[in-house]
Design a protein around this motif. Structure first.
Motif, PDB file in Angstrom:
ATOM      1  N   LYS A  22      42.196  40.130  36.844  1.00  0.00           N
ATOM      2  CA  LYS A  22      41.886  39.774  35.463  1.00  0.00           C
ATOM      3  C   LYS A  22      42.754  40.616  34.534  1.00  0.00           C
ATOM      4  O   LYS A  22      42.586  41.834  34.451  1.00  0.00           O
ATOM      5  CB  LYS A  22      40.408  39.996  35.163  1.00  0.00           C
ATOM      6  N   HIS A  42      39.543  46.180  23.620  1.00  0.00           N
ATOM      7  CA  HIS A  42      39.413  46.353  25.069  1.00  0.00           C
ATOM      8  C   HIS A  42      39.998  47.673  25.571  1.00  0.00           C
ATOM      9  O   HIS A  42      40.021  47.904  26.791  1.00  0.00           O
ATOM     10  CB  HIS A  42      40.092  45.183  25.795  1.00  0.00           C
ATOM     11  N   ARG A 186      35.704  50.338  35.994  1.00  0.00           N
ATOM     12  CA  ARG A 186      35.516  48.935  36.338  1.00  0.00           C
ATOM     13  C   ARG A 186      34.107  48.763  36.888  1.00  0.00           C
ATOM     14  O   ARG A 186      33.755  49.345  37.913  1.00  0.00           O
ATOM     15  CB  ARG A 186      36.523  48.504  37.403  1.00  0.00           C
ATOM     16  N   ASP A 188      32.546  45.466  37.004  1.00  0.00           N
ATOM     17  CA  ASP A 188      32.254  44.033  37.079  1.00  0.00           C
ATOM     18  C   ASP A 188      31.926  43.529  38.478  1.00  0.00           C
ATOM     19  O   ASP A 188      31.355  42.459  38.631  1.00  0.00           O
ATOM     20  CB  ASP A 188      33.424  43.226  36.502  1.00  0.00           C
ATOM     21  N   ARG A 189      32.255  44.276  39.525  1.00  0.00           N
ATOM     22  CA  ARG A 189      31.954  43.865  40.891  1.00  0.00           C
ATOM     23  C   ARG A 189      31.480  45.077  41.693  1.00  0.00           C
ATOM     24  O   ARG A 189      31.995  46.175  41.533  1.00  0.00           O
ATOM     25  CB  ARG A 189      33.194  43.278  41.586  1.00  0.00           C
ATOM     26  N   ARG A 207      36.968  45.517  43.579  1.00  0.00           N
ATOM     27  CA  ARG A 207      37.677  44.397  42.963  1.00  0.00           C
ATOM     28  C   ARG A 207      37.050  43.086  43.415  1.00  0.00           C
ATOM     29  O   ARG A 207      36.388  43.002  44.449  1.00  0.00           O
ATOM     30  CB  ARG A 207      39.156  44.423  43.345  1.00  0.00           C
ATOM     31  N   GLY A 208      37.276  42.035  42.637  1.00  0.00           N
ATOM     32  CA  GLY A 208      36.659  40.752  42.918  1.00  0.00           C
ATOM     33  C   GLY A 208      37.082  40.135  44.229  1.00  0.00           C
ATOM     34  O   GLY A 208      36.406  39.266  44.763  1.00  0.00           O
ATOM     35  N   ALA A 215      28.901  40.070  41.595  1.00  0.00           N
ATOM     36  CA  ALA A 215      29.213  40.152  40.170  1.00  0.00           C
ATOM     37  C   ALA A 215      28.049  40.809  39.425  1.00  0.00           C
ATOM     38  O   ALA A 215      26.882  40.532  39.698  1.00  0.00           O
ATOM     39  CB  ALA A 215      29.478  38.767  39.608  1.00  0.00           C
ATOM     40  N   THR A 216      28.369  41.688  38.476  1.00  0.00           N
ATOM     41  CA  THR A 216      27.356  42.388  37.697  1.00  0.00           C
ATOM     42  C   THR A 216      27.388  41.920  36.242  1.00  0.00           C
ATOM     43  O   THR A 216      28.272  41.166  35.839  1.00  0.00           O
ATOM     44  CB  THR A 216      27.599  43.901  37.720  1.00  0.00           C
ATOM     45  N   LYS A 217      26.436  42.404  35.454  1.00  0.00           N
ATOM     46  CA  LYS A 217      26.449  42.169  34.014  1.00  0.00           C
ATOM     47  C   LYS A 217      25.812  43.366  33.326  1.00  0.00           C
ATOM     48  O   LYS A 217      25.066  44.133  33.938  1.00  0.00           O
ATOM     49  CB  LYS A 217      25.696  40.884  33.664  1.00  0.00           C
ATOM     50  N   LEU A 223      23.185  48.384  33.515  1.00  0.00           N
ATOM     51  CA  LEU A 223      24.034  47.651  34.441  1.00  0.00           C
ATOM     52  C   LEU A 223      23.103  46.885  35.373  1.00  0.00           C
ATOM     53  O   LEU A 223      22.275  47.491  36.062  1.00  0.00           O
ATOM     54  CB  LEU A 223      24.921  48.601  35.246  1.00  0.00           C
TER      55      LEU A 223
END
Length: 272
Positions: A22, A42, A186, A188-189, A207-208, A215-217, A223
């Motif tokens: 990404k 960002h 990071r 997100d994963r 990493r994805g 996948a997190t949010k 978190l």
């Protein structure tokens, strides 16, 4: 200057194993002010410039953008478009299948912070930065810690009935953000692991492209990890408990240890 053989001792694999998929980009013709806003929102140190077909045109650094913004625009001056800040005639790029050690040598010899990863037509596939390499090297040295955990894999058999801090209603694993030291990490994963002897859960940020990555949010300063598979795998459905969080290696991974029953705190809103 380090030789390729020396670097190869520390770096194995190819670029696609470590690169960031990404990537924030700016299209040719975008005004510098718009790009400046994107970088500020960002926290970007550099941005990849692409054309309408997503082919890499160059890389612009935060410093280049700041310098351009400090110069007052003349009334008759043409709009300052981002591609005008590119300093190299041709971008230094790399393909996904290049050995990681060779890519690291390219970064070092060219004194640049990142390498756009491109396909056969120069289309952007990702980016390899010095930060990516540092994280990769850190992962190699964390091997002994990681090996003490059983990483989540649906093919493994496990029936462990030890509670974790998991929402009863949906099985989400919730970690307050104030437990995470590095706010730029990071997040997100993740891949989850479990250590039966100590009843600890490992939350490793990955990493994805990593197998079994979840996948997190981020919601309400927490978190949130939708850990349904993990909960079922370790027979934790319907259980919840408070746990202590220890942040390792600047939020590269977290270790969750269930608290003693007398130390348990009431779950936050919506956790039951």
């Amino acid at each position: 200057m380090p030789s390729l053989d020396t670097i190869s001792e520390k770096l194995s694999g190819v670029v696609r194993d470590v690169m960031t998929v990404k990537v924030h980009t700016a299209t040719v013709g975008t005004h510098v002010k718009i790009v400046a806003g994107l970088m500020a929102r960002h926290g970007l140190r550099r941005i990849i410039i692409v054309d309408e077909k997503k082919r890499v045109i160059g890389v612009v650094s935060q410093r280049d953008v700041v310098r351009s913004m400090m110069k007052p625009e003349e009334p008759d001056e043409l709009p300052r478009e981002i591609q005008h800040l590119i300093t190299r005639e041709r971008p230094v790029t790399v393909s996904p299948d290049v050995p990681l050690a060779k890519a690291a040598l390219v970064l070092a010899t060219n004194k640049i912070g990142c390498l756009p990863v491109v396909g056969l037509r120069q289309e952007l596939r990702g980016v390899l930065s010095t930060s990516d390499l540092i994280h990769h090297l850190a992962e190699v040295q964390e091997g002994e810690v990681e090996n003490s955990f059983r990483m989540y894999s649906p093919m493994n058999e496990a029936k462990v009935k030890i509670p974790a801090y998991i929402r009863k209603v949906n099985g989400d694993l919730v970690i307050p953000m104030n437990n995470i030291k590095n706010r730029k990490a990071r997040l997100d994963r993740v891949v989850l692991g479990y250590d039966p002897p100590s009843s600890r859960i490992l939350v490793k940020f990955v990493r994805g492209t990593v197998e079994d990555a979840i996948a997190t949010k981020i919601a309400d300063s927490n978190l949130v990890i939708p850990a349904h598979g993990f909960v079922r795998h370790f027979d934790l459905i319907g259980k919840s408990s408070a746990f202590d969080v220890v942040d390792h290696n600047e939020s590269k991974f977290l270790v969750l240890s269930p608290r003693q029953s007398g130390d348990n705190q009431a779950p936050g809103p919506g956790s039951t």
